[in-house]
Design a protein around this motif. Structure first.
Motif, short mmCIF file in Angstrom:
data_model
loop_
_atom_site.label_atom_id
_atom_site.label_comp_id
_atom_site.label_asym_id
_atom_site.label_seq_id
_atom_site.Cartn_x
_atom_site.Cartn_y
_atom_site.Cartn_z
N GLY A 110 19.53 10.72 -1.20
CA GLY A 110 20.97 10.50 -1.11
C GLY A 110 21.76 11.55 -1.86
N SER A 111 21.28 11.93 -3.06
CA SER A 111 21.97 12.96 -3.85
C SER A 111 21.92 14.31 -3.15
N ALA A 112 20.75 14.64 -2.61
CA ALA A 112 20.63 15.91 -1.88
C ALA A 112 21.51 15.90 -0.63
N GLY A 113 21.59 14.77 0.04
CA GLY A 113 22.41 14.68 1.23
C GLY A 113 23.89 14.87 0.93
N ILE A 114 24.37 14.24 -0.14
CA ILE A 114 25.78 14.38 -0.48
C ILE A 114 26.09 15.80 -0.92
N LEU A 115 25.12 16.47 -1.59
CA LEU A 115 25.31 17.87 -2.00
C LEU A 115 25.44 18.78 -0.78
N VAL A 116 24.52 18.64 0.17
CA VAL A 116 24.56 19.46 1.38
C VAL A 116 25.84 19.17 2.17
N GLY A 117 26.22 17.90 2.27
CA GLY A 117 27.43 17.54 3.01
C GLY A 117 28.68 18.13 2.38
N CYS A 118 28.77 18.10 1.05
CA CYS A 118 29.94 18.66 0.38
C CYS A 118 30.02 20.18 0.56
N ILE A 119 28.86 20.84 0.55
CA ILE A 119 28.85 22.29 0.78
C ILE A 119 29.33 22.61 2.20
N ILE A 120 28.84 21.85 3.18
CA ILE A 120 29.30 22.05 4.55
C ILE A 120 30.79 21.75 4.67
N ALA B 224 19.09 10.51 3.68
CA ALA B 224 19.98 11.65 3.41
C ALA B 224 21.06 11.83 4.47
N LEU B 225 20.75 11.57 5.74
CA LEU B 225 21.69 11.88 6.82
C LEU B 225 23.06 11.22 6.66
N PRO B 226 23.15 9.92 6.36
CA PRO B 226 24.49 9.34 6.19
C PRO B 226 25.29 10.00 5.08
N PHE B 227 24.61 10.40 4.00
CA PHE B 227 25.32 11.03 2.89
C PHE B 227 25.76 12.45 3.24
N VAL B 228 25.01 13.13 4.09
CA VAL B 228 25.44 14.45 4.56
C VAL B 228 26.77 14.32 5.30
N THR C 27 0.84 -1.19 0.00
CA THR C 27 0.00 0.00 0.00
C THR C 27 0.88 1.25 0.00
N PRO C 28 0.47 2.33 -0.64
CA PRO C 28 1.30 3.55 -0.69
C PRO C 28 1.64 4.04 0.71
N PRO C 29 2.93 4.38 0.97
CA PRO C 29 3.30 4.88 2.29
C PRO C 29 2.70 6.25 2.56
N THR C 30 2.56 6.59 3.83
CA THR C 30 2.02 7.88 4.21
C THR C 30 3.07 8.96 4.01
N ARG C 31 2.64 10.22 4.09
CA ARG C 31 3.59 11.33 3.95
C ARG C 31 4.62 11.31 5.07
N ARG C 32 4.19 10.94 6.26
CA ARG C 32 5.13 10.87 7.38
C ARG C 32 6.19 9.81 7.14
N GLN C 33 5.76 8.65 6.63
CA GLN C 33 6.72 7.60 6.32
C GLN C 33 7.72 8.06 5.25
N LEU C 34 7.22 8.75 4.22
CA LEU C 34 8.10 9.22 3.16
C LEU C 34 9.08 10.27 3.70
N GLY C 35 8.60 11.15 4.57
CA GLY C 35 9.48 12.16 5.15
C GLY C 35 10.58 11.54 6.00
N LEU C 36 10.20 10.57 6.82
CA LEU C 36 11.21 9.89 7.65
C LEU C 36 12.19 9.10 6.78
N PHE C 37 11.66 8.50 5.73
CA PHE C 37 12.53 7.75 4.81
C PHE C 37 13.55 8.68 4.16
N CYS C 38 13.10 9.89 3.76
CA CYS C 38 14.03 10.87 3.17
C CYS C 38 15.13 11.25 4.15
N MET C 39 14.75 11.52 5.38
CA MET C 39 15.74 11.93 6.39
C MET C 39 16.74 10.82 6.66
N ASN C 40 16.23 9.60 6.82
CA ASN C 40 17.13 8.48 7.10
C ASN C 40 18.04 8.15 5.92
#
Length: 254
Positions: A158-168, A71-75, A56-69
């Motif tokens: 993951g791509s957004a996370g690596i971009l933010v991490g490289c800028i930092i 992206a963070l390692p790549f940052v 079943t399609p994940p909820t918006r909260r699930q998608l948001g948490l999935f994005c954070m989890n």
């Protein structure tokens, strides 16, 4: 044993319900007994229905948490990779760059090699650290994780996370003396023979590279003599580097 366990689970779905209609559908040959082939076909149907239900399609909260989890390692990876490359390149340049006549790009490449090896070596540690940040899990089912939308979102995160991490990771540039780096690079290019000292013509070239123009040999020689740097028409590369700002001030004043 796995088939028996799956069968018990499948049959438990019908506890408290009339199983006659389901049994009739399973018993395709109307023999009054379910043979092995019919039972396996029934189990395959149950598993397929369960997988479809899990997708079943994940909820918006699930998608948001999935994005954070995602992206963070790549940052963290991007931040470590860029910062180690910059700081390491500066260290390599100061320690062995002049001796081996390495350019700034070569020093950065050496440092980046160590940064990549270091990043791979601590991969599990970085992921464990990001877990300790306390970000809740998305709790996606295996079927939900394979949905095209979720997979694309993971790649973008993951791509957004690596971009933010490289800028930092580029923040060390704010604290580096870029002019001194440019002078060292110009000295390295001018001293092609690796003598460790420069004559007046080579000094003119270095000064032009860093923006000091219209300086004749007499003015340059007078400025060097005033600072006690000129020795038989040559100046030590290190002495010139250390006294560059004083030399420039004398030349611009004259």
């Amino acid at each position: 044993s796995h088939v028996r366990l799956l069968g018990v689970v499948a049959m438990s779905r019908h506890f408290g319900h009339d199983f006659a209609a389901v049994f009739k559908d399973i018993d395709e040959d109307s023999s009054g007994c379910i043979n092995k082939t019919e039972f396996k076909r029934y189990l395959a149907t149950v598993v397929k229905n369960q997988v479809d239900a899990d997708a079943t399609p994940p909820t918006r909260r699930q998608l948001g948490l999935f994005c954070m989890n995602s992206a963070l390692p790549f940052v963290v990876f991007g931040m470590l990779d860029n910062s180690i490359m910059l700081l390491g390149g500066d260290i390599v340049d100061n320690l062995v760059g002049s001796y081996f006549q390495l350019s700034m790009l070569a020093c950065a490449a050496v440092a980046n090699t160590f940064a990549d090896v270091f990043g791979i070596s601590i991969g599990n540690t970085v992921e464990a650290m990001t877990v300790k940040l306390g970000v809740p899990e998305a709790n996606l089912t295996p079927a939900q994780s394979q949905l095209p939308r979720v997979r694309r979102l993971g790649l973008l995160s993951g791509s957004a996370g690596i971009l933010v991490g490289c800028i930092i990771g580029m923040t060390p540039l704010l604290f580096m003396d870029q002019e001194r780096k440019a002078i060292k690079e110009a000295i390295s290019l001018a001293d092609s023979e690796g003598r460790g000292s420069l004559d007046l013509a080579q000094l003119q070239h270095v000064l032009a590279v860093v923006g000091v123009y219209s300086t004749d040999d007499a003015s340059l020689s007078a400025a060097l003599s005033q600072l006690g740097l000129c020795n038989d028409g040559r100046v030590s590369s290190q002495e010139f580097l250390d006294n560059f700002h004083r030399i420039r001030a004398l030349l611009t004043a004259s």
